[in-house]
Scaffold this active site. Structure first.
Site, mmCIF file in Angstrom:
data_model
loop_
_atom_site.group_PDB
_atom_site.id
_atom_site.type_symbol
_atom_site.label_atom_id
_atom_site.label_comp_id
_atom_site.label_asym_id
_atom_site.label_seq_id
_atom_site.Cartn_x
_atom_site.Cartn_y
_atom_site.Cartn_z
ATOM 1 N N HIS A 46 0.830 -1.217 0.000
ATOM 2 C CA HIS A 46 0.000 0.000 0.000
ATOM 3 C C HIS A 46 0.856 1.255 0.000
ATOM 4 C CE1 HIS A 46 0.363 0.903 4.398
ATOM 5 N NE2 HIS A 46 0.366 -0.411 4.535
ATOM 6 N N ASP A 83 6.322 1.152 6.610
ATOM 7 C CA ASP A 83 4.892 0.855 6.431
ATOM 8 C C ASP A 83 4.256 1.913 5.537
ATOM 9 O OD1 ASP A 83 2.268 0.031 6.705
ATOM 10 O OD2 ASP A 83 2.074 0.660 8.784
ATOM 11 N N GLU A 102 -4.986 2.120 2.779
ATOM 12 C CA GLU A 102 -4.958 1.001 3.728
ATOM 13 C C GLU A 102 -5.075 1.528 5.154
ATOM 14 O OE1 GLU A 102 -2.490 0.048 6.110
ATOM 15 O OE2 GLU A 102 -2.914 -2.052 6.437
ATOM 16 N N GLU A 103 -4.344 2.613 5.437
ATOM 17 C CA GLU A 103 -4.224 3.065 6.827
ATOM 18 C C GLU A 103 -5.469 3.753 7.361
ATOM 19 O OE1 GLU A 103 -1.825 2.171 8.583
ATOM 20 O OE2 GLU A 103 0.094 2.247 7.557
ATOM 21 N N ASP A 139 3.818 -6.193 3.503
ATOM 22 C CA ASP A 139 3.397 -5.065 4.337
ATOM 23 C C ASP A 139 3.882 -5.274 5.760
ATOM 24 O OD1 ASP A 139 2.172 -2.848 5.406
ATOM 25 O OD2 ASP A 139 0.159 -3.702 5.390
ATOM 26 N N HIS A 185 4.118 3.182 12.582
ATOM 27 C CA HIS A 185 3.152 4.156 13.114
ATOM 28 C C HIS A 185 3.785 5.142 14.099
ATOM 29 C CE1 HIS A 185 -0.732 1.705 12.036
ATOM 30 N NE2 HIS A 185 0.111 1.803 11.037
#
Lengths: 331, 331
Positions: free
Chosen positions: A133, A145, A179-180, A213, A285
Site C-alpha cells: 500500500h 509501512d 490502507e491506513e 506489508d 506508526h
C-alpha cells in the site's frame, strides 16, 4: 458512569516483540474498542499505553474504532516511558492529572490504486497479485509501512522483466490506496476492497495473491494455501528459497493481509512470505518510520525471495484453488 | 555575505559512539561556534545535524555559544534521519526549504547548590567532594543527565554512613545547580564555579574531587591525578575495584568535569570513575532521557565502585596534592 468527567487510562504493559508480530493483535483490540467502552462509562477522553515494542519517548498511533450510536471521544496514545510514569503515580495512589491537546483533524480526500503488470506470455488472463500500500500513518514517512513493500514487489517484478524472458502468467503489481485510514467497511472500503469488487468475473482467473506489508526485514517462512501443504509445488519452492533462509511453513496462509484480504472471500488463495517482525513494532506508526531503518541487505533478500517464488508460480500451471487439503489417514 | 538571508546548515555526519564518549567533543565545538560563524556570513538561522549517536527521530539539543558583539541568530538541531534527508536533497541538487519554529525562551531564575556531608571523624577539615548536578536539559526528565550521578554519589555516601563506622575524612556530596544552562563565564558562572570561589582558604583542605555525570552505565576505569600513577594508593584501589570490572587507567584525570572543574585551577586534584559511554549519546539531551533507560545492575556497580574507592581515600592519609609524577629514568 463511574468515569464521568474523567480520562480513561489503559496500560496493558509493554507489547512483547515476536518474530511473527503476534504481540500486536491482542493489544490493538483493546485500543480499537476501548474508546467506545470508556465513553459508555462516562469518560471524556481515552488514553492508552502505545501498542509498540520500543522504549522511545514517541507515541505509536493506530486504529481506534467507534461504535454506531456512540459519541466519539478524543483518544490518545502515550509513549512507553510516559506510560511507565503515569502507572507508577497511579500505583503510589497519586491523583494523576493529564493535559490533552490534539492537532488531529478529519477531512475528505481521494485515494487511488496504482497498477502495473507484466502481461503473461501464454496465459495473460491468469493473474498473480503482488500487493502493498502507498499510504502511511501520518507521523513517519512510511518507509517501513509500507514503502518497503512497494519497493520489494516492484523490484521483484522488475528483476523478472529485466531477465528478457516473459513469464507464462501475468504478474500484477498493485500499490493500493487507503490502507491506513479506511479499514474495510460496507460504506467506504479500502483500496483492496475497491479492487476486489471492481474485478468482477476476472477475479476467477486470479491464481493467487500475496502482499508485502511488514517492513523490510528478512523473509524466514513461506506460507501457502491449505491445499498446497505437502504438494510438489511446496517442495519446489523450498528448494529455491531454502538457500536464502526461507523455510516452508506448515502454517497456512488464510488472510493475506489488509490489502489483498478482500479477495479471499471471493475465492482467491493467498501466499505469504513471512518477514522477521521483531523490530517492526519498534518503528511502525511512529515518527521513527524513516528510510534509515531499512537494511539494504535484508531488503535485497526480500526481493530475491519474491522473485524466486514468483517465477515458480508464473511459469507453472498449478491451480491453487483446485488443490484440496490432504486429510490425514486415520491410524 | 554568501549566506545572506539563508539558513546555514551543517551536517558533520553521524557522531561515532565511543566507550569514553570521545566522539562528542569534536562535533560540539562546531555546534558551539557555528551560529556566530554563520551570522558573520549573513545567515538568518543555524541548523545542524544533532550531535548524538542514535537513529531516532528526536533532536539532541545542546550548548551553542554566542560571541560578544554578534547578534544572536536562532539555532536548531535536527534528528539524524531528518539530517539524512536534508543532506540527500542537497546532494541531488535540490533547493531545500526548511520552516523553522521555536518555542525556546530565556528567563531569569535562581539555582542552588545542595550540599550534605558525612563529617570526618579524625580529619573533619579534610574534604572529599562527590559531585553531580541537579538540573537537566529541558527535553527529557534528566534521569541519565544527571539524576543518575546524584543517585550514585548519594547512595555511595549512604552505604558508608549506614556501615556504622565513620570515615576519617569528610565526604561531601554536592548536587550542583546550573550545569546545563550556564557554562562558566566570568560574569555568571555555574554552580561549580560559585562553590569553588565561595570556599576561600578551605579549598586548600579539599583532598580530591570527582563527579558522576555520564549516566548510569558501568564503571570500567579508575583515573587518578598524575602524581598517583604507579603509587601504592593506585595498587590498593586496583585490588578493591578490579573484582567489579574496574581497571586502573594510565590516563590521568585532569579536568574533573563541568561541575567540579572550577576547583582544578585552584589546586584541587581529581579522580575519575570512567563509565561506559557507548549508549550515553543515544539518550542525553533528548526526550528519551527517562528513568527506564537506567539499568539497575549497572547503577549498583557504580555505587559499589564509588563506595569502595571513597572508603580507601577517606580512611587514608594520602596527600594527592603533594604526590609528584614519577619522571621515567633516562635509559
Amino acid at each position: 458512569g463511574p468515569l464521568t468527567g474523567k480520562i480513561a487510562y489503559i496500560d496493558l504493559g509493554q507489547m512483547h516483540a515476536m518474530q511473527d508480530g503476534s504481540g500486536y493483535g491482542p493489544q490493538t483490540r483493546v485500543r480499537g474498542l476501548g474508546p467506545a467502552a470508556a465513553q459508555d462509562k462516562g469518560a471524556v477522553a481515552f488514553l492508552i499505553r502505545s501498542v509498540g515494542s520500543d522504549e522511545n519517548r514517541m507515541p505509536h498511533t493506530g486504529t481506534t474504532r467507534y461504535v454506531d450510536g456512540h459519541q466519539t471521544i478524543p483518544s490518545f496514545a502515550v509513549s512507553a516511558p510516559d506510560a511507565d510514569q503515569i502507572s507508577r503515580l497511579i500505583e503510589w495512589g497519586e491523583t494523576v492529572r493529564v493535559h490533552l491537546s490534539s492537532t488531529a483533524r478529519t477531512y475528505q480526500t481521494t485515494s487511488q490504486n496504482v497498477v502495473g503488470e507484466i502481461t503473461g506470455k501464454t496465459h495473460p488472463e491468469q493473474v498473480i497479485v503482488l500487493g502493498s500500500h502507498m499510504d502511511s500513518w501520518d507521523l513517519g514517512t512510511g518507509a517501513i509501512d509500507d514503502g518497503a513493500g512497494g519497493a520489494i514487489t516492484v523490484a521483484a517484478a522488475k528483476a523478472i522483466a529485466d531477465s528478457g524472458r516473459r513469464p507464462a502468467r501475468t504478474l500484477r503489481v498493485i500499490f493500493y490506496g487507503s490502507e491506513e485510514v479506511s479499514q474495510p467497511t460496507p460504506q467506504t472500503g479500502n483500496g483492496g476492497g475497491v479492487y476486489a469488487r471492481g474485478q468482477g468475473a476476472a477475479l476467477d482467473k486470479h491464481i493467487i495473491a500475496g502482499e508485502s506489508d511488514f517492513g523490510a526485514d528478512r523473509v524466514y517462512a513461506l506460507r501457502l494455501p491449505a491445499g498446497a501443504q505437502g504438494s510438489d509445488f511446496q517442495k519446489a519452492a523450498t528448494r529455491v528459497l531454502y538457500p536464502i533462509g526461507v523455510l516452508a511453513s506448515d502454517r497456512v496462509e488464510t488472510e493475506g493481509g489488509v490489502d489483498v484480504g478482500p479477495m479471499g472471500p471471493l475465492g482467491v488463495p493467498f501466499f505469504g512470505l513471512a518477514q522477521d517482525g521483531t523490530r517492526y513494532f519498534d518503528l511502525h506508526h511512529t515518527a521513527n518510520d524513516t528510510l534509515d531503518k531499512i537494511d539494504p541487505a535484508q531488503l535485497n533478500q526480500n526481493v530475491a525471495a519474491w522473485a524466486g517464488l514468483l517465477w515458480l508460480i508464473a511459469d507453472s500451471d498449478v491451480d491453487f484453488r483446485a488443490m484440496k487439503p490432504v486429510t490425514p489417514a486415520t491410524p
